[in-house]
Write a protein that holds these residues in place. Structure first.
Motif, PDB file in Angstrom:
ATOM      1  N   SER A 146       0.809  -1.220   0.000  1.00 12.58           N
ATOM      2  CA  SER A 146       0.000   0.000   0.000  1.00 12.58           C
ATOM      3  C   SER A 146       0.843   1.272   0.000  1.00 12.58           C
ATOM      4  O   SER A 146       0.409   2.298  -0.540  1.00 12.58           O
ATOM      5  CB  SER A 146      -0.929   0.009   1.221  1.00 12.58           C
ATOM      6  OG  SER A 146      -0.159  -0.016   2.428  1.00 12.58           O
ATOM      7  N   LEU A 147       2.016   1.254   0.612  1.00  6.67           N
ATOM      8  CA  LEU A 147       2.858   2.449   0.684  1.00  6.67           C
ATOM      9  C   LEU A 147       3.800   2.597  -0.499  1.00  6.67           C
ATOM     10  O   LEU A 147       4.554   3.570  -0.567  1.00  6.67           O
ATOM     11  CB  LEU A 147       3.688   2.433   1.983  1.00  6.67           C
ATOM     12  CG  LEU A 147       2.909   2.515   3.294  1.00  6.67           C
ATOM     13  CD1 LEU A 147       3.860   2.477   4.475  1.00  6.67           C
ATOM     14  CD2 LEU A 147       2.075   3.792   3.337  1.00  6.67           C
ATOM     15  N   GLN A 148       3.811   1.634  -1.396  1.00  8.75           N
ATOM     16  CA  GLN A 148       4.710   1.704  -2.538  1.00  8.75           C
ATOM     17  C   GLN A 148       4.263   2.822  -3.481  1.00  8.75           C
ATOM     18  O   GLN A 148       3.093   2.903  -3.864  1.00  8.75           O
ATOM     19  CB  GLN A 148       4.717   0.362  -3.282  1.00  8.75           C
ATOM     20  CG  GLN A 148       5.814   0.231  -4.324  1.00  8.75           C
ATOM     21  CD  GLN A 148       7.186   0.087  -3.698  1.00  8.75           C
ATOM     22  OE1 GLN A 148       7.314  -0.440  -2.607  1.00  8.75           O
ATOM     23  NE2 GLN A 148       8.204   0.575  -4.371  1.00  8.75           N
ATOM     24  N   ALA A 149       5.198   3.699  -3.836  1.00  8.42           N
ATOM     25  CA  ALA A 149       4.874   4.813  -4.729  1.00  8.42           C
ATOM     26  C   ALA A 149       4.765   4.320  -6.158  1.00  8.42           C
ATOM     27  O   ALA A 149       5.490   3.412  -6.568  1.00  8.42           O
ATOM     28  CB  ALA A 149       5.944   5.893  -4.621  1.00  8.42           C
ATOM     29  N   PRO A 150       3.889   4.907  -6.944  1.00  9.32           N
ATOM     30  CA  PRO A 150       3.800   4.516  -8.358  1.00  9.32           C
ATOM     31  C   PRO A 150       5.043   4.956  -9.107  1.00  9.32           C
ATOM     32  O   PRO A 150       5.749   5.876  -8.678  1.00  9.32           O
ATOM     33  CB  PRO A 150       2.550   5.265  -8.839  1.00  9.32           C
ATOM     34  CG  PRO A 150       2.429   6.436  -7.918  1.00  9.32           C
ATOM     35  CD  PRO A 150       2.922   5.956  -6.584  1.00  9.32           C
TER      36      PRO A 150
END
Length: 1291
Positions: free
Chosen positions: A1226-1230
């Motif tokens: 969920s915290l992974q940046a695009p």
């Protein structure tokens, strides 16, 4: 009832013996690196469950003890019966001894009956059922059921721990534990039992569900559990891993975060960290995947995440951590498997620093690993040329300004440099950039204030294989006293080293050392000797044109001819004088007596001295034999032999002169025997039972009496009266026979005494051993052999050879007997060669080999005896016989004689191959082996298999030759016998029939095609090894005059030269260098190579020596440069924090990686920790994940990692681990546009550096702290790390 002993097992991590509590249920402990740590806490006791050991446990042990006692009593019984049998045949056997033996026999029989009854009783005892023996059964289904039961128990304990409410267990009717301590103890017990099942039943490992095992083990890794429980959980996971599929199942579980936290704990949790390290090693060992079976090192894939790797590397960085050495060795292994992972996580940088700074014990291992890395271009590209690997030289190049305490590190670094420059990878890598690295090492000799330069000079002595002597006050006393050796394969490499070092300025650096003082010093004299040795090696190993350039030493001559400055002229003249003195005296100081098969020069000074000594001895002998009666009588009285029996009062010199001179005159001998009785009194001194000679202490000074006895026997045997005296009048030989009879209990004429003449103590401590030398003197004369036969001395030898207790006498007899006369002496040796005791056969074979080596001509009888040893049942005897046969067959005459005897060597296997290949080098031997079918069978094996094995053999030989022990070590361990392994194709082409067979087989044409097709291969390991094997085969074929036409016909020499200059694999180029040296061994080959600008070394007679070097050195050692690949920040980027407090916390955490501002960052974190509004930040799983992600993608030292993890008030358990996995998604940046990130710039001081900047994982994070000017930011960065201008000094 004795308690059970814990079982011992071999630990996977280090191979050391450790206690396995799961096997015996006791507290296991082991010593690892430093200190003793508890492995898995568990209640002590013998049995797994309750520590009570039943009677059935002791039953096998009791039977074993009784069996040993029974064996002892049976031996006593047999010995007593033998003694009673002897008493019946020996009338001298005492009656009281017979009674004592009889009583011992009866007692032994009673004991045998008692022990036998006990064994029957214990064997008939019914086995009692044991409550907890199910885990020890070998039945697979039972073991599997109990393993499943243990897994269910662990699952129920996990539920009980989560709910804290009692629930019925699936494996027991007892109430479930309710407190944390009880749950922890029950979990440890269940995991230990499960590990025991997995250890004893390997099939169960494959049958259980690995996912279930890992799941229940993860429940025991919670922070609520004890460190012993977490250690048992890691151990359980390790024993459950069996293959790569189980590793894949393991990766599906959130194990990484547990490992990261466990590895960050302090040494109080050493038991947990140790098991975590073992688990990582097991994952590396089991889960490593090669991208292709034939790919080179560094091309595999290790199933470890970047976060675990950085946590592992942090331990290896910590000097005080007891697991550091194990971690460093593991990282070295990973570097050879997956260099991409090591580069990405900073492991390469760490290993390079350890290589330079220590610990010293792992530096040689790391040097070997990096040599492997730089050998091929795929892995070589990860190192920055000129900066990375060169750090290994820093111990020497950075020595300026360091004190004496730096000397130890400098010596260790010098050993590493020697190791590096003795390999092709190291030499060619450090020759890059116009040999900058080597020039840097040499330039350290130019620093006048560096007192430790002697270490560097010693390093060059080692590099060039020069054995330095014991240094003395003056240069002439310090000259080498070793004999010159024939040229070897290693000399080819040393010739290249000389070219490289001289081109890098070694001679000029040594000359600069001369200029420091006009009076000279021990250091300058040592430098002079090194220069002299280099010049001499150049003269011996290099072609004349290149040796002449080195011999000119222009700078030394410039100094000697500098009339403008007197001190320069003095320095140059002294250096030239010393070099000239070295050359003039080298022949005199190299003793030619040590040269095997070399005739001493007729005009040598030593030979003149020896001639003069012999002439003096002959004159003295002639004058002694012409002595008149009065002088002779006076000489007899002067010896004091006629006046006293005390040998200490005798005049030994006069006595020796008489025996060697006048008594050799038959008339004087007759007079000394019959008239003056001088000989009778002198011989009585040597009688064993007179206890005069035989009681003299054995010292070096007293050995002269043994020498006198041998000379006296020689003199007696030369005259008829002397022989008659020994035969009929003297008791000497009769007493010798009686002395031997004392050792023979079956000889009725002998008398058993408590202290026989030839007892071990007397032979060792007195001159009694001299009787063996005297008997050896008799055996050298035909008349002496007749006397020994008459007195049955040889019969005593035969009896003695059957006894094992006196092998010292047997060896002495074998050593001192003379075998020049065909007779009993040779039979005694033959009997020893076929003795029933291996150590006697080994000694006799060694002595026989020495006789063959000393013999000037071939003796058929010695060769037959040695060939007989080839069929000895002990393989070590066969191997020794083959070794001596190989040395003996260097003579073509002996080789021809051995081949005519047609020995069968097929039964020897690998041991006999070198000898058979030596047979192949002669036409007679080749025909014999060809008719026997050996050639056809062996040539096919070499073509398909043995060629590749030869590569291993020759590289091992070169490694041993270049890493030979020092002078002190060789003196302690003895001389090392290193011989170049023979090549089948090379021996084959030495005969005309062999060349014909090779041509018919067509192997050479296939070799040539393979070289043309795969000469520049750099990726496929199998192809590279095969290429090396074929190159060695072609080189050995071309080294013979019969084999060189094969190379000319295929025109393969230009292809070999191309590989030598252009192959991207450095060791392949080195193989070509050796092969070209082999091709230069014939005049035709040297002439061909000369056309291609490779010059051969010639002997003084103009014959090639088998050495050649390139005229254009730079072209050969040139290695093309490369671009080091850059890797972006691993792990991706996270979306920015949502609050200012979170932003400040993450910024401070990032700044902890910078040692400059780490203190300020830690104070900021401490302040934020005390704020109430930040309490949620430090208890948030999302923020905890951000912290874990940060330390998993950047370099932090171990204390900092521990500090960061301790900041958060979260308890790591299975539920939190699952949350962390969800946050990872969920915290992974695009993904962002690269152009937007490259234009971002910030003055934030953080280990992330400039956003968008690509970086190499092995670079230091501190290097990224570059302050840049503010520029417009068109796009919001993903994470804002600006610290709000609160850092003093960075305004």
């Amino acid at each position: 009832m004795p308690t059970a002993q814990p079982t011992l097992g071999v630990d996977r991590l280090s191979g050391t013996t450790v206690r396995h509590p799961s096997d015996a249920g006791s507290n296991g402990s082991r010593s690892f690196a430093s200190g003793t740590t508890l492995m898995d806490g568990h209640s002590s006791g013998g049995n797994i469950s309750n520590g009570i050991r039943s009677e059935d446990d002791d039953k096998p042990e009791q039977l074993e003890v009784l069996a040993k006692r029974l064996e002892v009593q049976k031996q006593i019984k047999e010995g007593a019966e033998s003694m009673l049998q002897l008493a019946l045949t020996d009338p001298n056997f005492k009656e009281h001894l017979r009674d004592k033996v009889q009583s011992e026999l009866e007692r032994a029989q009673n004991e045998i009956e008692t022990i036998t009854a006990q064994i029957r009783l214990i064997s008939a005892r019914p086995a009692r059922p044991r409550q907890h023996s199910v885990e020890e059964r070998d039945d697979f289904h039972t073991a599997l059921n109990h393993a499943i039961t243990c897994i269910r128990t662990l699952a129920s304990l996990g539920r009980a721990s989560g709910s804290q409410s009692p629930s019925p267990s699936t494996s027991t009717t007892k109430p479930s534990p309710s407190t944390e301590l009880e749950i922890d103890a029950a979990r440890v017990d269940a995991m230990n039992r499960l590990v025991g099942i997995l250890q004893r039943n390997l099939r169960v490992r494959y049958a259980v569900n690995i996912s279930e095992v890992v799941h229940v083990a993860l429940l025991g890794l919670s922070d609520r559990c004890s460190k012993q429980c977490r250690a048992c959980a890691y151990r359980l996971i390790r024993h459950a891993l069996v293959d790569s599929d189980s590793i894949a199942r393991l990766q599906e579980q959130p194990l990484d975060w547990y490992l990261v936290k466990s590895l960050a704990r302090d040494n109080k949790h050493a038991v947990e960290k140790e098991q975590a390290v073992k688990l990582i090693r097991a994952i590396v060992e089991i889960g490593t995947m090669r991208r292709s079976p034939s790919t080179r090192a560094g091309s595999g894939s290790v199933p470890l995440s970047d976060g675990v790797m950085r946590a592992f590397i942090a331990i290896a960085e910590q000097p005080e951590d007891p697991l550091r050495l194990a971690c460093l060795e593991t990282l070295a292994e990973i570097l050879l498997i997956d260099i991409d992972l090591m580069s990405r996580t900073g492991g390469i940088r760490l290993l390079l620093h350890v290589l330079a700074e220590g610990p010293l014990e792992v530096a040689p291992i790391l040097a070997s690993v990096f040599l492997h890395v730089v050998d091929i271009p795929r892995t070589r590209k990860y190192l920055h040329p000129g900066t990375d690997f060169e750090i290994a030289l820093s111990g020497v190049t950075d020595a300026y300004g360091k004190g004496p305490e730096h000397d130890e590190r400098m010596r260790a670094c010098a050993k590493i440099i020697v190791m590096l420059l003795r390999t092709w990878s190291g030499l060619m890598y450090f020759s890059m950039g116009n040999m900058l690295a080597i020039r840097t090492i040499i330039d350290t000799l130019r620093i006048p204030s560096l007192d430790s330069r002697e270490i560097i000079i010693d390093m060059f002595f080692d590099l060039l294989n020069i054995k330095p002597p014991e240094w003395h006050q003056t240069f002439i006393d310090g000259r080498r006293l070793t004999k010159p050796e024939s040229l070897k394969l290693t000399d080819q490499y040393i010739s290249l080293l000389i070219l490289v070092f001289t081109k890098a300025g070694l001679l000029d650096a040594l000359t600069s050392m001369f200029e420091e003082s006009t009076t000279g010093s021990s250091l300058s004299r040592k430098a002079t000797l090194l220069m002299a040795e280099v010049l001499q090696l150049a003269n011996r190993l290099l072609p004349l044109s290149q040796a002449a350039k080195i011999q000119s030493i222009p700078r030394v001559f410039d100094l000697a001819s500098d009339y403008g400055r007197g001190e320069h002229r003095i320095i140059g003249s002294l250096a030239l004088s010393a070099l000239d003195s070295f050359n003039r005296n080298s022949a005199r100081l190299h003793p030619t007596a040590n040269l095997k098969n070399n005739r001493p020069r007729a005009n040598s000074g030593e030979d003149a001295v020896r001639r003069g000594q012999r002439q003096v001895e002959q004159v003295k002998l002639k004058m002694g034999m012409q002595m008149d009666d009065r002088t002779f009588q006076a000489a007899l009285l002067e010896t004091q032999v006629m006046l006293t029996k005390d040998h200490t009062k005798w005049s030994f010199e006069t006595l020796e002169d008489l025996v060697e001179g006048p008594l050799r005159n038959p008339k004087r001998m007759e007079e000394a025997i019959k008239v003056s009785r001088f000989i009778r009194k002198l011989m009585s001194f040597f009688h064993p039972f007179s206890h005069r000679f035989s009681d003299i202490p054995r010292t070096k000074g007293n050995h002269r009496w043994v020498r006198l006895g041998c000379t006296l026997l020689n003199t007696l045997l030369e005259s008829p009266d002397g022989r008659r005296f020994l035969e009929s009048e003297d008791e000497f030989l009769k007493q010798i026979v009686k002395c031997f009879a004392q050792l023979d209990p079956f000889n009725s004429n002998g008398t058993l005494e408590s202290d026989p003449i030839f007892s071990k103590a007397r032979v060792q401590d007195t001159l009694t051993y001299g009787y063996l030398e005297m008997l050896g003197t008799l055996s050298a004369h035909e008349k002496g052999v007749e006397l020994m036969e008459k007195f049955k001395i040889f019969t005593a030898f035969y009896h003695l050879s059957d006894t094992r207790s006196r092998d010292d006498l047997i060896k002495g007899i074998i050593q001192h007997l003379d075998y020049s006369i065909d007779g009993h002496s040779r039979i005694v040796l033959s009997k020893a060669l076929t003795s029933s005791y291996v150590h006697i056969r080994m000694f006799a074979t060694t002595h026989l080999g020495g006789l063959l080596g000393e013999s000037a001509k071939a003796n058929a009888w010695t060769l037959r005896l040695l060939l007989t040893q080839l069929y000895d049942p002990a393989m070590e005897v066969c191997e020794l016989a083959v070794q001596y046969l190989q040395e003996t067959c260097e003579s073509m005459e002996i080789l021809r004689l051995v081949v005519e005897m047609q020995p069968t060597l097929d039964h020897l296997g690998e041991i006999g191959h070198p000898l058979l290949m030596k047979f192949m080098s002669t036409p007679v031997g080749f025909r014999y082996l060809f008719d026997a079918g050996y050639i056809d069978r062996e040539i096919d094996m070499w073509f398909h298999e043995r060629n590749s094995y030869y590569v291993v053999q020759i590289e091992v030989y070169l490694a041993k030759a270049f890493n030979a022990p020092t002078v002190e070590e060789s003196a302690a361990t003895g001389p090392s016998d290193i011989s170049v392994p023979r090549h089948f194709y090379g021996e084959m082409t030495k005969t005309e029939l062999g060349c014909q067979v090779l041509h018919e087989k067509g192997h050479f044409a296939e070799f040539a095609d393979f070289i043309r097709q795969h000469g520049l291969e750099s990726e496929d390991t199998e192809l590279i090894i095969k290429l090396k094997s074929i190159l060695w085969a072609v080189g050995n074929i071309g080294a013979t005059e019969g084999g060189l036409p094969f190379l000319e016909e295929e025109e393969i020499i230009p292809s070999i030269l191309e590989i030598a200059e252009k192959s991207p694999v450095l060791t392949v180029r080195g193989t070509c260098f050796f092969v070209l040296g082999l091709l230069s061994a014939t005049p035709q080959g040297a002439e061909i190579l000369d056309d291609y600008q490779w010059e051969s070394t010639l002997s003084p007679t103009g014959f090639p020596t088998g050495l050649c070097v390139p005229i254009d050195l730079e072209k050969f050692i040139f290695v093309p440069s490369w671009d080091t690949p850059t890797t972006s920040l691993p792990g991706g980027q996270l979306i920015p924090p949502t609050s200012q407090n979170e932003n400040e916390v993450m910024t401070a955490i990032h700044n902890l990686a910078n040692t400059v501002i780490a203190n300020q960052a830690s104070r900021t974190l401490a302040r934020l920790k005390t704020k109430l509004e930040c309490k949620e930040v430090f208890s948030s799983p999302a923020m905890f994940y951000r912290a874990l992600h940060t330390i998993s993608t950047h370099r932090y030292r171990l204390p900092v990692r521990r500090y960061i993890l301790d900041l958060f008030d979260v308890e790591l358990d299975y539920d939190l681990a699952k949350q962390l996995s969800r946050h990872a998604e969920s915290l992974q940046a695009p993904p962002t546009d690269d152009r937007s990130t490259t234009t971002c710039s910030s003055r934030v001081v953080s280990v992330l550096g400039i956003p968008g900047r690509t970086r190499r994982g092995s670079d230091s994070d501190e290097e990224d702290l570059e302050e840049v000017a503010e520029v417009p930011v068109p796009v919001e960065p993903v994470m804002n790390l600006r610290p709000l201008s609160r850092i003093v000094g960075f305004e």
